[in-house]
Design a protein around this motif. Structure first.
Motif, mmCIF file in Angstrom:
data_model
loop_
_atom_site.group_PDB
_atom_site.id
_atom_site.type_symbol
_atom_site.label_atom_id
_atom_site.label_comp_id
_atom_site.label_asym_id
_atom_site.label_seq_id
_atom_site.Cartn_x
_atom_site.Cartn_y
_atom_site.Cartn_z
ATOM 1 N N MET A 192 0.846 -1.207 0.000
ATOM 2 C CA MET A 192 0.000 0.000 0.000
ATOM 3 C C MET A 192 0.877 1.252 0.000
ATOM 4 S SD MET A 192 -2.972 -1.015 2.741
ATOM 5 C CE MET A 192 -3.893 0.501 2.494
ATOM 6 N N ILE A 193 1.936 1.202 0.780
ATOM 7 C CA ILE A 193 2.871 2.333 0.839
ATOM 8 C C ILE A 193 3.529 2.551 -0.521
ATOM 9 C CG2 ILE A 193 5.066 3.122 1.832
ATOM 10 C CD1 ILE A 193 4.251 1.613 4.445
ATOM 11 N N SER A 194 3.944 1.445 -1.120
ATOM 12 C CA SER A 194 4.627 1.527 -2.406
ATOM 13 C C SER A 194 3.726 2.130 -3.485
ATOM 14 C CB SER A 194 5.099 0.123 -2.799
ATOM 15 O OG SER A 194 6.077 0.203 -3.785
ATOM 16 N N ARG A 204 -2.486 11.603 7.313
ATOM 17 C CA ARG A 204 -2.357 10.866 8.576
ATOM 18 C C ARG A 204 -2.458 9.358 8.348
ATOM 19 N NH1 ARG A 204 -4.670 15.628 9.765
ATOM 20 N NH2 ARG A 204 -3.849 16.801 11.537
ATOM 21 N N THR A 205 -3.262 8.988 7.391
ATOM 22 C CA THR A 205 -3.417 7.561 7.087
ATOM 23 C C THR A 205 -2.092 6.967 6.615
ATOM 24 O OG1 THR A 205 -5.690 8.012 6.458
ATOM 25 C CG2 THR A 205 -4.771 5.897 5.755
ATOM 26 N N ILE A 206 -1.422 7.641 5.684
ATOM 27 C CA ILE A 206 -0.152 7.092 5.185
ATOM 28 C C ILE A 206 0.908 7.137 6.284
ATOM 29 C CG2 ILE A 206 0.526 9.287 4.050
ATOM 30 C CD1 ILE A 206 1.475 5.708 2.871
ATOM 31 N N HIS A 207 0.847 8.152 7.121
ATOM 32 C CA HIS A 207 1.790 8.198 8.253
ATOM 33 C C HIS A 207 1.653 6.944 9.116
ATOM 34 C CE1 HIS A 207 4.424 9.879 11.288
ATOM 35 N NE2 HIS A 207 3.568 9.451 12.190
ATOM 36 N N LEU A 208 0.409 6.600 9.424
ATOM 37 C CA LEU A 208 0.177 5.432 10.289
ATOM 38 C C LEU A 208 0.534 4.129 9.584
ATOM 39 C CD1 LEU A 208 -3.111 6.636 12.016
ATOM 40 C CD2 LEU A 208 -0.804 6.536 13.012
ATOM 41 N N LEU A 209 0.408 4.105 8.270
ATOM 42 C CA LEU A 209 0.815 2.894 7.537
ATOM 43 C C LEU A 209 2.337 2.710 7.595
ATOM 44 C CD1 LEU A 209 -1.493 2.884 4.363
ATOM 45 C CD2 LEU A 209 -1.636 1.401 6.372
ATOM 46 N N PHE A 210 3.076 3.806 7.429
ATOM 47 C CA PHE A 210 4.539 3.708 7.559
ATOM 48 C C PHE A 210 4.895 3.172 8.945
ATOM 49 C CE2 PHE A 210 5.181 6.846 3.975
ATOM 50 C CZ PHE A 210 6.165 6.159 3.282
ATOM 51 N N SER A 211 4.188 3.685 9.956
ATOM 52 C CA SER A 211 4.459 3.238 11.322
ATOM 53 C C SER A 211 4.071 1.766 11.502
ATOM 54 C CB SER A 211 3.705 4.128 12.303
ATOM 55 O OG SER A 211 4.066 3.790 13.616
ATOM 56 N N ALA A 212 2.908 1.415 10.998
ATOM 57 C CA ALA A 212 2.442 0.011 11.090
ATOM 58 C C ALA A 212 3.442 -0.935 10.426
ATOM 59 C CB ALA A 212 1.071 -0.129 10.423
ATOM 60 N N ASN A 213 4.065 -0.470 9.358
ATOM 61 C CA ASN A 213 5.051 -1.260 8.630
ATOM 62 C C ASN A 213 6.286 -1.551 9.519
ATOM 63 O OD1 ASN A 213 7.332 -0.706 5.922
ATOM 64 N ND2 ASN A 213 5.951 -2.467 6.026
ATOM 65 N N ARG A 214 6.586 -0.617 10.425
ATOM 66 C CA ARG A 214 7.655 -0.898 11.388
ATOM 67 C C ARG A 214 7.151 -1.804 12.506
ATOM 68 N NH1 ARG A 214 9.132 4.064 9.317
ATOM 69 N NH2 ARG A 214 7.699 5.338 10.535
ATOM 70 N N TRP A 215 5.918 -1.554 12.966
ATOM 71 C CA TRP A 215 5.376 -2.400 14.037
ATOM 72 C C TRP A 215 5.265 -3.851 13.611
ATOM 73 C CZ3 TRP A 215 5.200 -1.739 19.009
ATOM 74 C CH2 TRP A 215 5.251 -0.443 19.513
ATOM 75 N N GLU A 216 4.900 -4.093 12.355
ATOM 76 C CA GLU A 216 4.737 -5.497 11.950
ATOM 77 C C GLU A 216 6.079 -6.212 11.895
ATOM 78 O OE1 GLU A 216 2.875 -5.896 8.094
ATOM 79 O OE2 GLU A 216 4.114 -4.328 7.200
ATOM 80 N N LYS A 217 7.175 -5.470 11.901
ATOM 81 C CA LYS A 217 8.514 -6.067 11.864
ATOM 82 C C LYS A 217 9.213 -6.046 13.218
ATOM 83 C CE LYS A 217 8.583 -7.221 7.594
ATOM 84 N NZ LYS A 217 8.870 -8.610 7.187
ATOM 85 N N ARG A 218 8.568 -5.429 14.224
ATOM 86 C CA ARG A 218 9.243 -5.252 15.507
ATOM 87 C C ARG A 218 9.655 -6.575 16.152
ATOM 88 N NH1 ARG A 218 9.422 -5.343 20.688
ATOM 89 N NH2 ARG A 218 10.118 -3.589 21.962
ATOM 90 N N SER A 278 6.569 13.204 7.312
ATOM 91 C CA SER A 278 5.178 13.595 7.572
ATOM 92 C C SER A 278 5.099 15.011 8.128
ATOM 93 C CB SER A 278 4.518 12.618 8.539
ATOM 94 O OG SER A 278 4.300 11.373 7.916
ATOM 95 N N ALA A 279 6.047 15.386 8.992
ATOM 96 C CA ALA A 279 6.050 16.740 9.544
ATOM 97 C C ALA A 279 6.292 17.761 8.434
ATOM 98 C CB ALA A 279 7.098 16.861 10.651
ATOM 99 N N ALA A 280 7.055 17.371 7.414
ATOM 100 C CA ALA A 280 7.318 18.270 6.283
ATOM 101 C C ALA A 280 6.042 18.597 5.506
ATOM 102 C CB ALA A 280 8.367 17.658 5.356
#
Ligand code: TMP
Ligand code: MG
Length: 211
Positions: free
Chosen positions: A55-57, A69-83, A109-111
């Motif tokens: 989805m990110i790609s 905000r949705t894509i921000h959380l997906l990037f984060s989720a992508n790290r959580w699924e690998k934690r 995202s802040a940018a």
């Protein structure tokens, strides 16, 4: 013989703008460490191999539109699924050389104008890196390097803003390396930083990102 066979591996993160040379340097560092007998793996975020990563790609390729905000959380989720996997690799003695991590998540995202504290929140509890190396390249220089590949964020005005946010995220523990130096010089500096880090984190517990 491996000098880290008894301890845990190190979580080494490279950060920087698009075209800062991170990916090449990650590859070079990885083969150096492996050549020295360390157990080491190269990782990158986004990890495009998962369904969240796909989805990110698609978003980055402008094939889909998503709320900021949705894509921000997906990037984060992508790290959580690998934690979990990251943790077990590190605990079993494998060093991870990671091309981008939570700092990319927050700076990009802040940018776009999202509140920085809001951006940091979903990253809390991910594994804290043992070493963050920031490859410092002027946005103009990065843009000159064979141009950008055409993904969503690869525009100089946007990268300028990302650079400002990276700057405000930097803390004294970050190692800033001048990415405009010759590749071999950068490579030497990274080798030394990573080697020291692997030695030092032997015996230190893994911690979580708290900002
Ligand atoms: P890449 O070129 O390193 O594969 O990264 C793709 C783009 O995604 C790059 O412009 C940086 C951006 N990015 C974010 O916006 N948030 C994140 O959490 C990560 C890891 C990357
Ligand atoms: Mg890219």
């Amino acid at each position: 013989g491996s000098s880290n066979s008894s301890g845990r591996g190190a979580l080494v993160v490279l950060e920087g703008l698009d075209r800062s040379g991170k990916s090449s340097q990650c590859a070079r560092l990885l083969s150096f460490l492996q050549g020295k007998g360390h157990r080491a793996e190269g990782w990158r975020f986004p990890d495009r191999g998962t369904s969240v990563g796909q989805m990110i790609s698609a978003y980055l390729a402008n094939e889909s539109q998503l709320d900021d905000r949705t894509i921000h959380l997906l990037f984060s989720a992508n790290r959580w699924e690998k934690r979990g996997l990251m943790e077990s690799k590190l605990l079993s003695g494998t060093t991870l050389v990671v091309d981008r991590y939570s700092y990319s998540g927050v700076a990009f995202s802040a940018a776009k104008g999202l509140d920085i504290e809001w951006c940091k929140a979903p990253e809390v509890g991910l594994l804290a890196p043992d070493l963050v190396i920031y490859l410092d390249v002027q946005p103009e220089k990065a843009a000159e390097r064979g141009g950008y590949g055409g993904e969503r964020y690869e525009r100089i005005e946007f990268q300028q803003k990302v650079a400002e946010h990276y700057h405000s995220l930097r803390d004294p523990t970050w190692k800033v390396v001048d990415g405009s130096l010759p590749m071999e010089t950068v490579e030497d500096q990274l080798r030394e930083l990573a080697t020291d880090c692997i030695q030092e984190c032997n015996g230190k517990p893994l911690t979580n990102l708290a900002w």
